[in-house]
Design an enzyme around this catalytic site. Sequence first.
Site, mmCIF file in Angstrom:
data_model
loop_
_atom_site.group_PDB
_atom_site.id
_atom_site.type_symbol
_atom_site.label_atom_id
_atom_site.label_comp_id
_atom_site.label_asym_id
_atom_site.label_seq_id
_atom_site.Cartn_x
_atom_site.Cartn_y
_atom_site.Cartn_z
ATOM 1 C CB CYS A 51 -27.061 -36.601 22.487
ATOM 2 S SG CYS A 51 -26.472 -35.407 21.291
ATOM 3 C CB CYS A 54 -24.223 -34.271 23.339
ATOM 4 S SG CYS A 54 -25.880 -33.828 22.786
#
Length: 89
Positions: free
Chosen positions: A13, A16
């Site tokens: 991700c 993230c």
Amino acid sequence: MTVTLKDFYADWCGPCKTQDPILEDIQEDWGDRFQVEKVNVDEEQDVANEYQVRSLPTLIVENDDGVVERFVGVTQREDIEGALESAGA
């Protein structure tokens, strides 16, 4: 009062990775006033389902009474700190 920030993430991700340094700065400045729990959704799908996490990153601030606030997507420091204060950190 125990305050926990659950950080739902995945290694793949991108956003993230943007969120991480923000959380690290807050942890550095706030010290032991709250706990951070990193939850890798690929490895802990049951926890992600329990909190109904559908998008990453998702941050959940909770205290002894339950969930205080939930953020989806990259969240700015001020918003996170406000939620931590509301939770009693």
